[in-house]
Scaffold this motif. Structure first.
Motif, PDB file in Angstrom:
ATOM      1  N   PRO A  28      28.919  58.094  43.933  1.00  0.00           N
ATOM      2  CA  PRO A  28      28.120  56.875  43.842  1.00  0.00           C
ATOM      3  C   PRO A  28      26.889  56.945  44.751  1.00  0.00           C
ATOM      4  CG  PRO A  28      30.424  56.359  44.303  1.00  0.00           C
ATOM      5  CD  PRO A  28      30.270  57.838  44.420  1.00  0.00           C
ATOM      6  N   ASP A  29      25.793  56.361  44.267  1.00  0.00           N
ATOM      7  CA  ASP A  29      24.606  56.245  45.114  1.00  0.00           C
ATOM      8  C   ASP A  29      24.677  54.911  45.866  1.00  0.00           C
ATOM      9  OD1 ASP A  29      23.806  54.237  43.280  1.00  0.00           O
ATOM     10  OD2 ASP A  29      22.463  55.596  42.216  1.00  0.00           O
ATOM     11  N   VAL A  30      23.634  54.564  46.582  1.00  0.00           N
ATOM     12  CA  VAL A  30      23.657  53.349  47.401  1.00  0.00           C
ATOM     13  C   VAL A  30      23.797  52.078  46.566  1.00  0.00           C
ATOM     14  CG1 VAL A  30      22.405  54.375  49.339  1.00  0.00           C
ATOM     15  CG2 VAL A  30      21.135  53.240  47.517  1.00  0.00           C
ATOM     16  N   ASP A  31      23.427  52.138  45.291  1.00  0.00           N
ATOM     17  CA  ASP A  31      23.548  50.982  44.407  1.00  0.00           C
ATOM     18  C   ASP A  31      24.889  50.944  43.680  1.00  0.00           C
ATOM     19  OD1 ASP A  31      20.914  50.096  44.969  1.00  0.00           O
ATOM     20  OD2 ASP A  31      20.111  51.507  43.489  1.00  0.00           O
ATOM     21  N   GLY A  32      25.731  51.962  43.862  1.00  0.00           N
ATOM     22  CA  GLY A  32      27.018  52.021  43.193  1.00  0.00           C
ATOM     23  C   GLY A  32      26.969  52.718  41.849  1.00  0.00           C
ATOM     24  N   GLY A  33      25.821  53.258  41.496  1.00  0.00           N
ATOM     25  CA  GLY A  33      25.698  53.992  40.239  1.00  0.00           C
ATOM     26  C   GLY A  33      26.098  55.445  40.426  1.00  0.00           C
ATOM     27  N   ARG A  34      26.695  56.005  39.415  1.00  0.00           N
ATOM     28  CA  ARG A  34      27.097  57.407  39.440  1.00  0.00           C
ATOM     29  C   ARG A  34      26.357  58.135  38.332  1.00  0.00           C
ATOM     30  NH1 ARG A  34      33.461  57.872  40.821  1.00  0.00           N
ATOM     31  NH2 ARG A  34      32.713  59.950  41.325  1.00  0.00           N
ATOM     32  N   THR A  35      25.585  59.154  38.704  1.00  0.00           N
ATOM     33  CA  THR A  35      24.869  59.947  37.716  1.00  0.00           C
ATOM     34  C   THR A  35      25.873  60.670  36.840  1.00  0.00           C
ATOM     35  OG1 THR A  35      22.984  60.203  39.190  1.00  0.00           O
ATOM     36  CG2 THR A  35      23.187  61.813  37.417  1.00  0.00           C
ATOM     37  N   VAL A  36      25.588  60.698  35.534  1.00  0.00           N
ATOM     38  CA  VAL A  36      26.486  61.325  34.569  1.00  0.00           C
ATOM     39  C   VAL A  36      25.731  62.452  33.869  1.00  0.00           C
ATOM     40  CG1 VAL A  36      27.880  60.968  32.495  1.00  0.00           C
ATOM     41  CG2 VAL A  36      27.697  59.143  34.204  1.00  0.00           C
ATOM     42  N   ARG A  37      26.363  63.625  33.859  1.00  0.00           N
ATOM     43  CA  ARG A  37      25.814  64.794  33.173  1.00  0.00           C
ATOM     44  C   ARG A  37      26.796  65.186  32.069  1.00  0.00           C
ATOM     45  NH1 ARG A  37      22.177  68.869  34.849  1.00  0.00           N
ATOM     46  NH2 ARG A  37      22.120  67.892  36.874  1.00  0.00           N
ATOM     47  N   ILE A  38      26.263  65.318  30.841  1.00  0.00           N
ATOM     48  CA  ILE A  38      27.084  65.736  29.711  1.00  0.00           C
ATOM     49  C   ILE A  38      26.440  66.965  29.095  1.00  0.00           C
ATOM     50  CG2 ILE A  38      27.996  65.120  27.437  1.00  0.00           C
ATOM     51  CD1 ILE A  38      28.096  62.219  28.358  1.00  0.00           C
ATOM     52  N   ASP A  39      27.204  68.029  28.996  1.00  0.00           N
ATOM     53  CA  ASP A  39      26.716  69.312  28.462  1.00  0.00           C
ATOM     54  C   ASP A  39      25.423  69.759  29.128  1.00  0.00           C
ATOM     55  OD1 ASP A  39      28.765  70.050  26.829  1.00  0.00           O
ATOM     56  OD2 ASP A  39      27.882  69.216  25.002  1.00  0.00           O
ATOM     57  N   GLY A  40      25.352  69.587  30.443  1.00  0.00           N
ATOM     58  CA  GLY A  40      24.205  70.071  31.197  1.00  0.00           C
ATOM     59  C   GLY A  40      23.022  69.139  31.266  1.00  0.00           C
TER      60      GLY A  40
ATOM     61  N   ASP B 281      30.769  51.911  31.255  1.00  0.00           N
ATOM     62  CA  ASP B 281      29.494  52.608  31.067  1.00  0.00           C
ATOM     63  C   ASP B 281      29.740  54.069  30.697  1.00  0.00           C
ATOM     64  OD1 ASP B 281      28.078  50.312  31.765  1.00  0.00           O
ATOM     65  OD2 ASP B 281      27.695  50.985  33.821  1.00  0.00           O
ATOM     66  N   LEU B 282      30.656  54.697  31.399  1.00  0.00           N
ATOM     67  CA  LEU B 282      30.944  56.102  31.125  1.00  0.00           C
ATOM     68  C   LEU B 282      31.519  56.275  29.716  1.00  0.00           C
ATOM     69  CD1 LEU B 282      30.895  58.995  32.017  1.00  0.00           C
ATOM     70  CD2 LEU B 282      33.030  58.606  33.253  1.00  0.00           C
ATOM     71  N   ALA B 283      32.381  55.357  29.290  1.00  0.00           N
ATOM     72  CA  ALA B 283      32.916  55.408  27.928  1.00  0.00           C
ATOM     73  C   ALA B 283      31.776  55.305  26.913  1.00  0.00           C
ATOM     74  CB  ALA B 283      33.930  54.288  27.711  1.00  0.00           C
ATOM     75  N   ARG B 284      30.796  54.466  27.178  1.00  0.00           N
ATOM     76  CA  ARG B 284      29.653  54.328  26.269  1.00  0.00           C
ATOM     77  C   ARG B 284      28.870  55.630  26.179  1.00  0.00           C
ATOM     78  NH1 ARG B 284      24.727  52.721  27.816  1.00  0.00           N
ATOM     79  NH2 ARG B 284      25.637  51.809  29.678  1.00  0.00           N
ATOM     80  N   PHE B 285      28.644  56.289  27.338  1.00  0.00           N
ATOM     81  CA  PHE B 285      27.949  57.582  27.331  1.00  0.00           C
ATOM     82  C   PHE B 285      28.734  58.607  26.513  1.00  0.00           C
ATOM     83  CE2 PHE B 285      25.993  56.433  31.649  1.00  0.00           C
ATOM     84  CZ  PHE B 285      24.805  56.020  31.067  1.00  0.00           C
ATOM     85  N   MET B 286      30.052  58.611  26.661  1.00  0.00           N
ATOM     86  CA  MET B 286      30.892  59.545  25.917  1.00  0.00           C
ATOM     87  C   MET B 286      30.799  59.264  24.417  1.00  0.00           C
ATOM     88  SD  MET B 286      32.280  61.501  28.261  1.00  0.00           S
ATOM     89  CE  MET B 286      33.767  62.217  27.611  1.00  0.00           C
TER      90      MET B 286
END
Length: 71
Positions: free
Chosen positions: A12-24, A35-40
């Motif tokens: 998590p960053d200072v705002d509580g967000g977590r950067t997500v990387r999918i297939d690079g 949010d992560l489910a939506r990205f998936m």
């Protein structure tokens, strides 16, 4: 999703967000498992839901698991 570990969720960053990387590629910042489910889903796993996020071996959690959203 081609690789064995296609999804990386960064600490998590200072705002509580977590950067997500999918297939690079960075696809955004997640603030919850929803949010992560939506990205998936956008990456092609249309039926992926919050429980799948919590249990999936496809996801490499860095800096804490799915319960960690604050720094």
């Amino acid at each position: 999703m081609a690789s064995a570990q296609p999804v990386v969720v960064y600490p998590p960053d200072v705002d509580g967000g977590r950067t997500v990387r999918i297939d690079g590629a960075i696809v955004g910042r997640a603030f919850s498992v929803q949010d992560l489910a939506r990205f998936m889903q956008e990456a092609g796993l249309q039926e992926f839901d919050e429980m799948d996020v919590v249990r999936s071996a496809l996801i490499e959690w860095r800096g804490g698991g799915p319960e960690i959203w604050t720094r």
